[in-house]
Scaffold this motif. Structure first.
Motif, PDB file in Angstrom:
ATOM      1  N   VAL A  48       0.835  -1.211   0.000  1.00 27.79           N
ATOM      2  CA  VAL A  48       0.000   0.000   0.000  1.00 27.79           C
ATOM      3  C   VAL A  48       0.863   1.253   0.000  1.00 27.79           C
ATOM      4  CG1 VAL A  48      -1.759   1.278   1.280  1.00 27.79           C
ATOM      5  CG2 VAL A  48      -1.945  -1.193   1.055  1.00 27.79           C
ATOM      6  N   ARG A  49       1.924   1.278   0.770  1.00 25.59           N
ATOM      7  CA  ARG A  49       2.805   2.444   0.809  1.00 25.59           C
ATOM      8  C   ARG A  49       3.465   2.671  -0.558  1.00 25.59           C
ATOM      9  NH1 ARG A  49       6.553   2.034   5.530  1.00 25.59           N
ATOM     10  NH2 ARG A  49       4.563   2.157   6.595  1.00 25.59           N
ATOM     11  N   ALA A  50       3.899   1.601  -1.208  1.00 23.76           N
ATOM     12  CA  ALA A  50       4.497   1.725  -2.538  1.00 23.76           C
ATOM     13  C   ALA A  50       3.450   2.223  -3.548  1.00 23.76           C
ATOM     14  CB  ALA A  50       5.067   0.385  -2.991  1.00 23.76           C
ATOM     15  N   GLY A  51       2.223   1.728  -3.420  1.00 19.64           N
ATOM     16  CA  GLY A  51       1.151   2.186  -4.300  1.00 19.64           C
ATOM     17  C   GLY A  51       0.852   3.663  -4.110  1.00 19.64           C
ATOM     18  N   LEU A  52       0.896   4.126  -2.869  1.00 20.01           N
ATOM     19  CA  LEU A  52       0.666   5.543  -2.581  1.00 20.01           C
ATOM     20  C   LEU A  52       1.797   6.406  -3.135  1.00 20.01           C
ATOM     21  CD1 LEU A  52      -1.192   7.577  -1.195  1.00 20.01           C
ATOM     22  CD2 LEU A  52       0.095   7.192   0.910  1.00 20.01           C
ATOM     23  N   GLY A  99      -7.381   3.492  -0.637  1.00 22.91           N
ATOM     24  CA  GLY A  99      -8.351   2.800   0.210  1.00 22.91           C
ATOM     25  C   GLY A  99      -8.823   1.488  -0.400  1.00 22.91           C
ATOM     26  N   VAL A 100      -9.025   1.493  -1.712  1.00 23.61           N
ATOM     27  CA  VAL A 100      -9.422   0.254  -2.394  1.00 23.61           C
ATOM     28  C   VAL A 100      -8.292  -0.771  -2.299  1.00 23.61           C
ATOM     29  CG1 VAL A 100     -10.005  -0.746  -4.643  1.00 23.61           C
ATOM     30  CG2 VAL A 100     -11.039   1.427  -3.945  1.00 23.61           C
ATOM     31  N   TYR A 102      -5.898  -0.851  -0.074  1.00 26.46           N
ATOM     32  CA  TYR A 102      -5.754  -1.207   1.339  1.00 26.46           C
ATOM     33  C   TYR A 102      -6.788  -2.265   1.741  1.00 26.46           C
ATOM     34  CZ  TYR A 102      -5.376  -0.733   6.405  1.00 26.46           C
ATOM     35  OH  TYR A 102      -5.206  -0.986   7.738  1.00 26.46           O
ATOM     36  N   ALA A 103      -8.046  -2.044   1.323  1.00 26.92           N
ATOM     37  CA  ALA A 103      -9.112  -3.005   1.662  1.00 26.92           C
ATOM     38  C   ALA A 103      -8.821  -4.376   1.058  1.00 26.92           C
ATOM     39  CB  ALA A 103     -10.461  -2.480   1.175  1.00 26.92           C
ATOM     40  N   ALA A 104      -8.329  -4.394  -0.168  1.00 27.93           N
ATOM     41  CA  ALA A 104      -8.020  -5.676  -0.810  1.00 27.93           C
ATOM     42  C   ALA A 104      -6.834  -6.363  -0.141  1.00 27.93           C
ATOM     43  CB  ALA A 104      -7.729  -5.456  -2.301  1.00 27.93           C
ATOM     44  N   THR A 105      -5.801  -5.571   0.170  1.00 33.16           N
ATOM     45  CA  THR A 105      -4.569  -6.150   0.719  1.00 33.16           C
ATOM     46  C   THR A 105      -4.740  -6.597   2.166  1.00 33.16           C
ATOM     47  OG1 THR A 105      -3.252  -4.734  -0.732  1.00 33.16           O
ATOM     48  CG2 THR A 105      -2.123  -5.697   1.152  1.00 33.16           C
ATOM     49  N   TYR A 106      -5.261  -5.703   3.009  1.00 33.14           N
ATOM     50  CA  TYR A 106      -5.328  -6.011   4.438  1.00 33.14           C
ATOM     51  C   TYR A 106      -6.695  -6.520   4.873  1.00 33.14           C
ATOM     52  CZ  TYR A 106      -0.862  -3.660   4.442  1.00 33.14           C
ATOM     53  OH  TYR A 106       0.441  -3.314   4.182  1.00 33.14           O
ATOM     54  N   GLY A 107      -7.728  -6.143   4.159  1.00 28.95           N
ATOM     55  CA  GLY A 107      -9.058  -6.610   4.523  1.00 28.95           C
ATOM     56  C   GLY A 107      -9.350  -8.017   4.029  1.00 28.95           C
ATOM     57  N   PHE A 108      -8.898  -8.312   2.795  1.00 32.27           N
ATOM     58  CA  PHE A 108      -9.193  -9.620   2.202  1.00 32.27           C
ATOM     59  C   PHE A 108      -7.956 -10.477   1.995  1.00 32.27           C
ATOM     60  CE2 PHE A 108     -12.627  -6.780   0.800  1.00 32.27           C
ATOM     61  CZ  PHE A 108     -13.716  -7.480   1.270  1.00 32.27           C
ATOM     62  N   GLY A 109      -6.779  -9.942   2.234  1.00 29.98           N
ATOM     63  CA  GLY A 109      -5.551 -10.709   2.077  1.00 29.98           C
ATOM     64  C   GLY A 109      -5.168 -10.958   0.625  1.00 29.98           C
ATOM     65  N   TRP A 110      -5.692 -10.146  -0.285  1.00 34.62           N
ATOM     66  CA  TRP A 110      -5.380 -10.295  -1.713  1.00 34.62           C
ATOM     67  C   TRP A 110      -4.134  -9.475  -2.004  1.00 34.62           C
ATOM     68  CZ3 TRP A 110     -11.103  -8.945  -2.839  1.00 34.62           C
ATOM     69  CH2 TRP A 110     -11.899 -10.067  -2.589  1.00 34.62           C
ATOM     70  N   ASN A 111      -2.987 -10.153  -1.994  1.00 36.83           N
ATOM     71  CA  ASN A 111      -1.721  -9.449  -2.050  1.00 36.83           C
ATOM     72  C   ASN A 111      -0.785  -9.970  -3.124  1.00 36.83           C
ATOM     73  OD1 ASN A 111       0.031  -7.469  -1.200  1.00 36.83           O
ATOM     74  ND2 ASN A 111       0.918  -8.714   0.436  1.00 36.83           N
ATOM     75  N   SER A 112      -1.260 -10.785  -4.033  1.00 34.14           N
ATOM     76  CA  SER A 112      -0.390 -11.248  -5.112  1.00 34.14           C
ATOM     77  C   SER A 112      -0.168 -10.095  -6.089  1.00 34.14           C
ATOM     78  CB  SER A 112      -1.021 -12.438  -5.837  1.00 34.14           C
ATOM     79  OG  SER A 112      -2.082 -12.004  -6.671  1.00 34.14           O
ATOM     80  N   PRO A 113       0.864 -10.172  -6.923  1.00 33.70           N
ATOM     81  CA  PRO A 113       1.095  -9.090  -7.887  1.00 33.70           C
ATOM     82  C   PRO A 113      -0.112  -8.817  -8.800  1.00 33.70           C
ATOM     83  CG  PRO A 113       3.036 -10.466  -7.750  1.00 33.70           C
ATOM     84  CD  PRO A 113       1.957 -11.144  -6.934  1.00 33.70           C
ATOM     85  N   VAL A 114      -0.763  -9.854  -9.257  1.00 37.33           N
ATOM     86  CA  VAL A 114      -1.928  -9.667 -10.139  1.00 37.33           C
ATOM     87  C   VAL A 114      -3.074  -9.013  -9.366  1.00 37.33           C
ATOM     88  CG1 VAL A 114      -3.699 -10.867 -11.491  1.00 37.33           C
ATOM     89  CG2 VAL A 114      -1.312 -11.569 -11.681  1.00 37.33           C
ATOM     90  N   GLN A 115      -3.347  -9.505  -8.166  1.00 38.22           N
ATOM     91  CA  GLN A 115      -4.421  -8.920  -7.361  1.00 38.22           C
ATOM     92  C   GLN A 115      -4.123  -7.464  -7.002  1.00 38.22           C
ATOM     93  OE1 GLN A 115      -4.240 -11.910  -4.307  1.00 38.22           O
ATOM     94  NE2 GLN A 115      -6.079 -12.969  -5.065  1.00 38.22           N
ATOM     95  N   SER A 116      -2.881  -7.174  -6.654  1.00 43.33           N
ATOM     96  CA  SER A 116      -2.518  -5.793  -6.329  1.00 43.33           C
ATOM     97  C   SER A 116      -2.741  -4.881  -7.528  1.00 43.33           C
ATOM     98  CB  SER A 116      -1.062  -5.718  -5.871  1.00 43.33           C
ATOM     99  OG  SER A 116      -0.899  -6.406  -4.643  1.00 43.33           O
ATOM    100  N   ASN A 117      -2.364  -5.336  -8.714  1.00 44.63           N
ATOM    101  CA  ASN A 117      -2.569  -4.521  -9.923  1.00 44.63           C
ATOM    102  C   ASN A 117      -4.054  -4.335 -10.230  1.00 44.63           C
ATOM    103  OD1 ASN A 117      -0.037  -3.627 -11.161  1.00 44.63           O
ATOM    104  ND2 ASN A 117       0.456  -5.804 -11.193  1.00 44.63           N
ATOM    105  N   VAL A 118      -4.845  -5.382 -10.076  1.00 42.62           N
ATOM    106  CA  VAL A 118      -6.283  -5.279 -10.347  1.00 42.62           C
ATOM    107  C   VAL A 118      -6.927  -4.260  -9.416  1.00 42.62           C
ATOM    108  CG1 VAL A 118      -8.488  -6.522 -10.160  1.00 42.62           C
ATOM    109  CG2 VAL A 118      -6.561  -7.568 -11.363  1.00 42.62           C
ATOM    110  N   PHE A 119      -6.621  -4.326  -8.139  1.00 45.52           N
ATOM    111  CA  PHE A 119      -7.244  -3.407  -7.187  1.00 45.52           C
ATOM    112  C   PHE A 119      -6.635  -2.003  -7.268  1.00 45.52           C
ATOM    113  CE2 PHE A 119      -8.676  -7.475  -5.612  1.00 45.52           C
ATOM    114  CZ  PHE A 119     -10.035  -7.199  -5.518  1.00 45.52           C
ATOM    115  N   LYS A 120      -5.395  -1.911  -7.686  1.00 43.49           N
ATOM    116  CA  LYS A 120      -4.797  -0.595  -7.937  1.00 43.49           C
ATOM    117  C   LYS A 120      -5.547   0.088  -9.082  1.00 43.49           C
ATOM    118  CE  LYS A 120      -1.256   2.383  -7.731  1.00 43.49           C
ATOM    119  NZ  LYS A 120      -1.300   3.393  -6.704  1.00 43.49           N
ATOM    120  N   ILE A 121      -5.796  -0.630 -10.164  1.00 43.97           N
ATOM    121  CA  ILE A 121      -6.514  -0.084 -11.318  1.00 43.97           C
ATOM    122  C   ILE A 121      -7.965   0.223 -10.964  1.00 43.97           C
ATOM    123  CG2 ILE A 121      -7.350  -0.635 -13.643  1.00 43.97           C
ATOM    124  CD1 ILE A 121      -4.648  -2.140 -14.042  1.00 43.97           C
TER     125      ILE A 121
END
Length: 191
Positions: A48-52, A99-100, A102-121
């Motif tokens: 999340v910090r890198a995304g910010l 926030g989106v 963050y919710a995916a990463t820490y709320g749902f544990g979706w932290n793979s590179p693909v998931q991070s990119n999907v929720f970043k977009i």
């Protein structure tokens, strides 16, 4: 100009603005995703910090595109005010976007590179709607309309934008006054 013609002209202007906003936004998206992925891959900075951080790099890139291309015809008199509001609304957009993620990463544990990119977009998409509205409404304000000439046949008649708007709504307006004629004579003393 008829009401239908005026509406069509306004929609055409809005479509061009949306297209230019989209091009600048697409460049910002590429910058944002590239910087995010570089930070995720080559550093130990949390997701999340890198995304910010990537969002703020893209925001700086977008300001240049918006000011000097998308909204280049808008008011430039208050650059400090404009930049302050741009950063404020961009920060709100960054909170929405992050926030989106963050919710995916820490709320749902979706932290793979693909998931991070999907929720970043996805976060970028939601924040973009807010940014478009706020930038065009508050940051890059339109200049006041100047007087417009009604038609080539009536080139000597000048009508205010308020009268044009009233006429488009069907409200009667006073007959326009002819523009003052200006006579220019050659300066014979300089020959």
């Amino acid at each position: 100009m008829s009401e239908r013609g005026a509406l069509r002209a306004r929609l055409d202007l809005l479509a061009r603005e949306v297209a230019k906003f989209g091009v600048v936004g697409a460049v910002g998206l590429v910058v944002n995703i590239a910087v995010s992925n570089l930070l995720w891959r080559y550093t130990d900075i949390p997701t999340v910090r890198a995304g910010l951080m990537a969002t703020f790099v893209a925001i700086l890139c977008n300001y240049v595109g918006f000011r000097y291309w998308t909204y280049r015809d808008r008011d430039k008199s208050g650059r400090t005010r404009e930049l302050t509001l741009f950063l404020l609304f961009s920060a709100v957009g960054a909170v929405i976007e992050t926030g989106v993620l963050y919710a995916a990463t820490y709320g749902f544990g979706w932290n793979s590179p693909v998931q991070s990119n999907v929720f970043k977009i996805l976060g970028i998409g939601i924040a973009t709607m807010f940014r478009f509205w706020s930038y065009r409404t508050w940051v890059f304000r339109a200049l006041p309309d100047k007087d417009v000439v009604v038609s080539p046949q009536d080139a000597d008649v000048v009508v205010s934008p308020q009268d044009v708007a009233r006429a488009a709504r069907g409200v009667s307006v006073p007959a326009p006054a002819p523009a003052a004629a200006v006579r220019v004579e050659a300066d014979t003393a300089r020959t």
